[in-house]
Design an enzyme around this catalytic site. Structure first.
Site, PDB file in Angstrom:
ATOM      1  N   GLY A 155       0.733  -1.211   0.027  1.00  0.00           N
ATOM      2  CA  GLY A 155       0.057  -0.018  -0.083  1.00  0.00           C
ATOM      3  C   GLY A 155       0.984   1.436   0.124  1.00  0.00           C
ATOM      4  N   TYR A 202       5.871 -20.124   8.197  1.00  0.00           N
ATOM      5  CA  TYR A 202       6.826 -18.996   7.542  1.00  0.00           C
ATOM      6  C   TYR A 202       6.653 -19.467   5.877  1.00  0.00           C
ATOM      7  CZ  TYR A 202      11.640 -17.301   6.006  1.00  0.00           C
ATOM      8  OH  TYR A 202      12.687 -16.753   5.444  1.00  0.00           O
TER       9      TYR A 202
END
Ligand code: NAD
Length: 322
Positions: A104, A147
């Site tokens: 963003g 992960y």
């Protein structure tokens, strides 16, 4: 020429070297970190440099930078098995929400975005060496999935922002990297073996040590990431050193270079530990003109020297017992 770079996870091992290299190239650098697995100590030497700013910030929360940004390098994530097994939800959150916020920011600032992904997206690979077009063999509910799947999701998110939001994104898949500023207790094989050898303790090799790893010195990895930052290439591209060795050979090499007489002790192998790891680096060479240049013996020697000094400092501070 990069004007202003934001490095998320900049107070970690790799991030601190990246901040250093960007500043040396004349860029302004904002290092964003919540110090979950990194430390302000890793960038303390940069605090007086013009253009360097350290911002304590959790990427999974509100992220804001007031001035213009040309490059967002997104490294924030626990990275060693000891850390992500201890912080499973935090690891998934920073891979998901953290990546969303970093993307963003890049979108808002019209900046180039580079995701630090990992060779762990290949899981326990069924193809060897690993090329970027291999989709991997990951157990979605195994202990390492927090992960591996966080990074696979982060890759998907990055690709979606490129395709549907017009962000200039790139993905690097980093293979095992080592060098100064790794934590002695981060559980990864190289710092563990080096500290054990320097302290005269047994080197704990998992399984029979026949599993392989390909290790890349930090300066080479940083050069590869920055080559990707300066390109418009989407990737994913492997950044690693194809010099492959067994974990047992690695332990013995470290013991010899450290001039240690520590014995080798074989310990239980962790679940889903990959049997082999070696990058195919043809794409990085052809697309970015990048190849690793530091041979493992030289890189390990530099790293052992650094750890020897670091352990002395920690012993003097009473942080470890020798
Ligand atoms: P590291 O743990 O030293 O650095 C990660 C940094 O991210 C730390 O400083 C930590 O405090 C920060 N961080 C974690 N969660 C955060 C959050 N929510 N908000 C802000 N900061 C946060 O690990 P590293 O070895 O330097 O790895 C850096 C990146 O490179 C990671 O994304 C890792 O997955 C990737 N990578 C590293 C390797 C390697 O061999 N070192 C290999 C493959 C991929």
């Amino acid at each position: 020429m990069i004007g202003h770079a934001v490095v998320t996870g900049g107070a970690g091992f790799l991030g601190s070297h990246i901040c250093e290299r960007l500043l040396a190239r004349g860029a302004a650098v904002t290092c964003m970190d919540n110090f979950l697995t990194g430390s302000p100590r890793n960038v303390a030497h940069l605090l007086g440099e013009p253009g360097f700013r350290l911002t304590e910030c959790d990427l999974t929360g509100f992220v804001h930078v007031s001035d213009g940004v040309d490059l967002v390098l997104h490294l924030a994530s626990a990275a060693s098995p000891v850390d992500y097994l201890r912080l499973p939800v935090e690891t998934l959150k920073v891979g998901g929400l953290g990546t969303l916020h970093a993307l963003g920011l890049a979108r808002e600032k019209h900046a180039r975005f580079v995701l630090a992904s990992t060779s762990e997206v290949y899981g326990d690979p069924l193809r060897h060496p690993q090329r970027e077009d291999y989709w991997g063999n990951v157990n979605p509910v195994g202990p390492r999935s927090v992960y591996d799947e966080a990074k696979r999701y982060a890759e998907a998110l990055t690709t979606a922002y490129r395709v549907s939001r017009g962000v200039n994104t790139g993905i690097v898949r980093i293979f095992n990297t080592y060098g100064p500023r790794m934590r002695p207790d981060d559980g990864r094989a190289i710092p563990t073996f080096i500290c054990q050898a320097l302290m005269g303790r047994p080197l704990t090799v998992a399984g029979d040590g026949g599993q392989t790893r390909s290790i890349c010195y930090v300066d080479d990895t940083v050069a590869g990431i920055l080559a990707m930052a300066g390109d418009d290439f989407a990737g994913p591209v492997n950044i690693g050193n194809p010099e492959e060795m067994t974990v047992l050979d690695l332990a013995v090499t470290i013991r010899d270079l450290a001039e240690s007489e520590s014995p080798i002790r074989f310990v239980e192998r962790p679940a889903d530990d990959p049997a082999v790891r070696r990058p195919d680096t043809a794409l990085a060479r052809d697309q970015l003109g990048w190849r690793p240049t530091v041979r493992s013996e030289e890189g390990l020697r530099r790293t052992i020297d650094w750890f020897a000094r670091e352990l002395d400092v920690r012993a003097a501070d009473g942080a470890i017992s020798t």
